[in-house]
Design an enzyme around this catalytic site. Structure first.
Site, mmCIF file in Angstrom:
data_model
loop_
_atom_site.group_PDB
_atom_site.id
_atom_site.type_symbol
_atom_site.label_atom_id
_atom_site.label_comp_id
_atom_site.label_asym_id
_atom_site.label_seq_id
_atom_site.Cartn_x
_atom_site.Cartn_y
_atom_site.Cartn_z
ATOM 1 N N SER A 178 -9.922 -12.903 -14.291
ATOM 2 C CA SER A 178 -10.480 -12.783 -15.637
ATOM 3 C C SER A 178 -11.111 -11.409 -15.781
ATOM 4 O O SER A 178 -11.490 -10.778 -14.778
ATOM 5 C CB SER A 178 -11.549 -13.854 -15.858
ATOM 6 O OG SER A 178 -12.274 -13.638 -17.059
ATOM 7 N N TYR A 191 -18.698 -19.450 -13.893
ATOM 8 C CA TYR A 191 -17.282 -19.129 -14.088
ATOM 9 C C TYR A 191 -16.973 -17.703 -13.642
ATOM 10 O O TYR A 191 -16.018 -17.447 -12.915
ATOM 11 C CB TYR A 191 -16.939 -19.319 -15.564
ATOM 12 C CG TYR A 191 -15.557 -18.876 -15.965
ATOM 13 C CD1 TYR A 191 -14.459 -19.714 -15.817
ATOM 14 C CD2 TYR A 191 -15.352 -17.608 -16.533
ATOM 15 C CE1 TYR A 191 -13.189 -19.310 -16.218
ATOM 16 C CE2 TYR A 191 -14.091 -17.205 -16.935
ATOM 17 C CZ TYR A 191 -13.011 -18.058 -16.772
ATOM 18 O OH TYR A 191 -11.765 -17.650 -17.155
#
Length: 285
Positions: A178, A191
């Site tokens: 990400s 996350y």
């Protein structure tokens, strides 16, 4: 060039893991646009989180490029069935397996089932993810921290460890990192931390498997219009999702698929240990 919707989107919310069929607008996974050219002909791919979002887009692209596909998903029965149907309509075999990859025993059984059905794994896409937003570290429970790591990072280790013995030279492992790997959103602390770990795992594993001829890479998306968004953001945040990026919108899942195809195809034989940013123009560090 395809014109995709920009914020503001309708305010909406779902319970995680959510369904793409209940999103407004419904995401584009390449259902009508992806045309294959045989780049993955005869290969076998296992994709986690393959029912919706990036995983669904990758499954559609892989099938239309000639690969048989195994889909791993949690409990999104309708989404998974729809994705499997599209794989089969592309003329490829599809194995669809529900279950919780936060359970290491399920991770190992998942790989066993794929090998039992297809005999091998050529491409492993570790894509499934979990996220929630928190304003303060005190608000992140021990259980939530562990769940995020169990789904996002531990499962990558367990599935990869089980799959590698069934992968031959030329095989490809592709992990979903990400932009949060390098530019963490503080509200996505758990996350983002797992995504940094995935990027580091990718770089180390690429070196570890180099002699075996198995390549390991990652794709680092920016904002993508998937069920994670209405499942974890507030309705107001959903409405404005992606607007602060250079393209002023989130990516549609189909816009990620080409990176996963490129990393999987045999012609990319020298590409390993890399992270490919697909961030809509926002630079990673």
């Amino acid at each position: 060039m395809e014109t995709y919707p920009k914020p503001p989107f309708p305010k909406q919310h779902q319970s995680l893991p959510g369904s793409f069929q209940d999103m407004d607008p419904v995401p584009d996974h390449g259902e009508s646009s992806w045309v294959g050219h045989g780049r993955l002909k005869g290969m076998v791919a296992l994709i986690t989180g393959g029912d919706s979002g990036i995983g669904r887009a990758v499954a559609i692209a892989y099938a239309r490029e000639g690969a048989d596909v195994a889909l791993s998903w949690l409990n999104e029965t309708k989404d998974a069935a729809d994705t499997a149907d599209l794989v089969r309509k592309a003329g490829r075999k599809c194995l669809s397996i529900g279950g919780d990859i936060s359970d290491p025993d399920h991770c190992r059984k998942l790989v066993e089932d794929v090998v039992s059905n297809f005999g091998r794994i050529d491409i492993l896409v570790n894509n499934a993810g979990h996220q929630k937003l928190f304003d303060r570290i005190e608000d992140i429970s021990d259980e939530e921290w562990r769940k995020t790591f169990a789904v996002n990072m531990d499962a990558v280790f367990y599935i990869t460890k089980a799959a590698v013995p069934h992968m031959a030279r030329g095989g490809s492992i592709i992990n979903t990192a990400s932009i949060n790997s390098d530019v963490p959103n503080p509200k996505l602390l758990a996350y983002a931390t797992t995504k940094g770990a995935i990027q580091n795992f990718t770089a180390g594993l690429a070196q570890l498997l180099a002699d075996s001829g198995i390549r390991v890479n990652a794709v680092a998306p920016g904002p993508v219009w998937t069920p994670l968004i209405p499942g974890s953001f507030s309705p107001d945040e959903v409405a404005e999702f992606g607007k602060n990026y250079p393209l002023k919108r989130p990516a549609q899942p189909v816009e990620l698929a080409s990176a996963y195809v490129m990393l999987a195809e045999p012609m990319s034989s020298y590409l390993t240990g890399a992270t490919i940013p697909v961030t809509g123009g926002k630079p990673m560090l």
